[in-house]
Design an enzyme around this catalytic site. Structure first.
Site, mmCIF file in Angstrom:
data_model
loop_
_atom_site.group_PDB
_atom_site.id
_atom_site.type_symbol
_atom_site.label_atom_id
_atom_site.label_comp_id
_atom_site.label_asym_id
_atom_site.label_seq_id
_atom_site.Cartn_x
_atom_site.Cartn_y
_atom_site.Cartn_z
ATOM 1 N N GLU A 97 -8.230 2.728 5.594
ATOM 2 C CA GLU A 97 -7.529 3.972 5.980
ATOM 3 C C GLU A 97 -7.009 4.699 4.743
ATOM 4 O OE1 GLU A 97 -3.227 5.113 6.528
ATOM 5 O OE2 GLU A 97 -3.623 3.509 7.972
ATOM 6 N N GLU A 146 3.688 -1.428 -0.982
ATOM 7 C CA GLU A 146 4.145 -1.348 0.411
ATOM 8 C C GLU A 146 4.413 -2.743 0.966
ATOM 9 O OE1 GLU A 146 1.452 0.849 2.824
ATOM 10 O OE2 GLU A 146 1.809 2.751 1.794
#
Length: 782
Positions: free
Chosen positions: A56, A134
């Site tokens: 993604e 992240e």
């Protein structure tokens, strides 16, 4: 392409298997697209956790046809839209919203990133570091780790128990076996049979359908590949378990009920009305909050989490569980006819008020008879004993229904009902001028839609305003009205934005609520550091801090936009009951005159987070236009430099922010690896390079930015926000048209001057950070 079953059917399946949902909403000014791929984190081979999320990310890094600076993200940002993507357990969504005239260009770029991703090794190595950052933040985030612990009651082999975030170790991009898996995943799932495209906006259905057809023709064709069914959620006959963490008691139920049935149950479980479960918890001083939600739903499996915030979880867990079972037993044997009618009204109102992007993402279904039967079956399987408590079903939401019209006294003999309406409006206007002279009604937003916006600002108001807003927020939200509160130092702001019809009634309830005592507002849930700083920023920009106050000395002013004559009259009547004295307030931010002020704000996270707010040197429209054009030009390069190239953080953004009428450029970064001093140095270096950036541009973007302030493209809610700040700054009612002209005519020389003023801090700089002041340049806030 096959013909739809009905000429106006919003659901189609095209020749290549692409499923399409079309929603024509004439009230909207923008279009939105949501592309859902039927594949997510749980569809990845166990050897490569995080691969779906990684792919993604990679798709946004540009293609041969549309390099990064011309790709989807840059294109959408340039035209003032919004864009993002999300990887979930069994789906991956890509979505954006744009003005109508630029929507087709967004679809072109979306289909190109889906079908022709670049996937270079250099890109992968760089983006893996972003995912690792992240992951580090996720591993340190208390809420995320609580979610992991919550799911430990499920079967060990269910993918919900697995690791799917992705990091350096799970994404070995240097290995050919990983590269083959990445290509195979893309080839298997990123094709027409696995995709659903949802389009929503003001375009006619025929035009939306033509856009969908053009989109589908550029996709890679392929068949629908059924996703593998997951193993059982729990072993044996067990369906539920408890999980206690800190002050939270979670009651987790696994089942196979339809999502709409579970949403129906959650709606009434969460209802705060007297006689309900939450009200009883508060009465017995056992807890302060209840939030039931569907955590997971796929292939006939569902996980329902009923989350109680308790005063003493360890000592009261058994008692609370018994209360929950008693309420569920009562609910199971209640007549749901009125609740089903109310639920249908809620769904209809939601459909009526969603913006283009939310409408395109909205996939809830109506509560069918089959769903009702499934919910009753679920409650039966819990084998609950008969209820022993006197519970009450929540009353109807008063804001969901048209107000009852009251006959007014004092009519002239012989007056008809038509005369009555005109006479009453005239009387209300007269009374409004005397009693609420500080409430202005602007005609800058046309009153030809169902939406309106009301801004109310108090000075020296006593405590209770935030609690009053919280007490009515949920009912108002259900009725299509967003009520929000913001602290601005000694000023407090309440925004009431949404459908016109319920707003007078919402204002009546707010006025009545403010005359009653209120408990302290509920504590905000933990936020990541950068969000905490954003919440603190407005108060940092005010010249005065809160002082002891009372309604006797409080003053307020307001601005209403977009209301019809009838609703204007009703708002004036309700506003006359607001506490405090109507007055003209001018909340002027203190001039910084070249100063660089540092505000230290405590955050829960230890990661370095910093906001830099740079006000324009004056309130003039020329300065505001130049500042907005600067913000427009640097948004893409700022993200590219700090987020993509330097990889200093995962929360990296820039844009224009207005605070009490003051326009400024806002830059924000949160980093797990770079110190506050390092972030500040990077921001300073980037801003010093602005003159070179401006010189390198063939097109300054004047027209693209100016178009965003056109009445044809600017949503009413955004127009209202701009006009409120213009009102505070003392600009005339033609502010939007004037600003558009100034943006269109802003020259390269004027932009270079603005860049120099920005670097010289002509309007001052404010830094809001979660650490002590840096020794150079900065002075501590007084």
């Amino acid at each position: 392409m096959p013909a739809p079953a009905h000429p106006h059917s919003p659901h189609l399946t095209l020749a290549n298997g692409l499923r399409v949902s079309l929603q024509h909403a004439p009230r909207l000014k923008r279009c939105a697209a949501v592309l859902r791929v039927a594949a997510g984190s749980h569809d990845v081979l166990l050897a490569w956790p995080g691969l779906a999320h990684f792919l993604e990310h990679l798709l946004f890094l540009g293609t041969e046809r549309f390099p990064t600076d011309e790709g989807l993200m840059a294109y959408v940002q340039r035209h003032g839209g919004q864009v993002n993507a999300s990887t979930r357990e069994r789906t991956t969504d890509f979505f954006f919203e744009l003005p109508v005239a630029t929507f087709a260009g967004g679809l072109e770029r979306l289909v190109d990133i889906l079908t022709h991703p670049r996937l270079t090794l250099e890109d992968q190595l760089r983006e893996r570091e972003v995912l690792h950052a992240e992951y580090v933040a996720w591993a340190q985030d208390a809420k995320a780790q609580q979610q992991v612990a919550l799911l430990e009651g499920l079967a060990a082999d269910h993918p919900l128990r697995g690791f799917h975030a992705g990091n350096r170790d799970s994404l070995p991009v240097e290995r050919e076996t990983f590269q083959q898996a990445l290509r195979d995943f893309h080839a298997q799932f990123y094709q027409s049979g696995q995709m659903t495209l949802s389009l929503a906006g003001p375009l006619p259905l025929e035009e939306l359908e033509a856009l969908a057809q053009r989109f589908s023709e550029q996709l890679t064709s392929g068949p629908l590949r059924p996703q593998s069914a997951p193993p059982a959620l729990m072993q044996g006959q067990t369906q539920r378990y408890q999980h206690i963490a800190d002050d939270h008691l979670h009651h987790v139920v696994t089942c196979n009920a339809p999502r709409e049935a579970l949403e129906f149950l959650c709606t009434w479980l969460n209802a705060p009305a007297p006689g309900g479960l939450l009200a009883e918890l508060k009465t017995r001083q056992l807890g302060s909050a209840l939030q039931a939600s569907v955590l997971y739903h796929f292939a006939g499996q569902a996980v329902l989490d009923i989350d109680f915030t308790l005063n003493n979880p360890a000592g009261s867990a058994t008692q609370v569980e018994a209360m929950l079972h008693d309420w569920l037993s009562f609910f199971a044997h209640s007549d749901w006819a009125a609740l089903r009618e109310e639920f249908a009204l809620l769904a209809a109102r939601q459909q009526q008020t969603l913006g283009a992007l939310a409408l395109a993402r909205h996939d809830s279904e109506a509560l069918s008879e089959q769903a009702v039967i499934a919910l009753k079956r679920l409650l039966d399987t819990l084998h609950l004993p008969p209820s022993g408590h006197t519970w009450q079903l929540p009353p109807n939401n008063p804001f969901l229904r048209p107000p009852v019209k009251e006959e007014r006294a004092g009519l002239i003999r012989g007056q008809t009902s038509a005369h009555r309406g005109l006479r009453t409006f005239a009387q209300d206007r007269s009374r409004g001028r005397r009693e609420v002279s500080a409430l202005a009604f602007s005609q800058a937003v046309a009153a030809d839609s169902d939406e309106g916006a009301l801004y109310l600002q108090w000075q020296s108001a006593p405590s209770g305003l935030e609690s009053a807003v919280q007490s009515l927020r949920e009912n108002a939200r259900q009725a299509g009205v967003d009520v929000s509160y913001e602290c601005l130092g000694s000023h407090e702001l309440v925004k009431v934005v949404g459908l016109q019809e319920p707003i007078p009634a919402v204002l009546e309830v707010l006025a009545q609520s403010l005359s009653e005592p209120h408990a302290a507002p509920a504590a905000s849930p933990p936020m990541i550091a950068i969000r905490t700083l954003l919440k603190a920023l407005p108060a940092c920009c005010t010249s005065t801090m809160p002082e002891p106050a009372s309604w006797a000395i409080a003053h307020w002013q307001g601005l209403a936009l977009g209301f019809s004559a009838a609703h204007e009259a009703a708002i004036k009547t309700a506003a006359a009951r607001l506490p405090g004295q109507p007055a003209s307030l001018t909340p002027v931010a203190p001039p910084l005159s070249g100063q660089r002020i540092w505000h230290e704000v405590h955050t829960d996270s230890t990661e370095a987070a910093l906001l830099l707010f740079c006000p324009a040197p004056s309130q003039s429209l020329a300065d505001e236009a130049a500042w907005r054009l600067l913000g427009h030009l640097l948004q893409g390069p700022f993200y590219q430099r700090l987020r993509v190239e330097l990889q200093i953080g995962y929360a990296v953004f820039s844009g224009i922010r207005q605070i009490n009428g003051q326009t400024g450029l806002l830059l924000g970064v949160q980093s797990p690896s770079v110190s506050l001093e390092g972030i500040a140095d990077h921001l300073h270096t980037f801003l010093q390079q602005l003159p070179t950036l401006i010189d390198s541009l063939d097109d300054l973007g004047n027209q693209a930015l100016a178009q965003q302030f056109s009445a044809q493209t600017l949503p009413n809610t955004q127009a209202a926000e701009l006009l409120w700040h213009a009102h505070l700054a003392g600009h005339p009612s033609g502010y939007l048209a004037h600003l558009r002209t100034y943006i269109q005519t802003c020259t390269r020389e004027a932009l270079q001057l603005a860049a120099q003023q920005l670097n010289d801090a002509a309007g001052g700089w404010r830094c809001v950070a979660n650490g002590p002041r840096l020794p150079t340049l900065w002075q501590t806030a007084g």
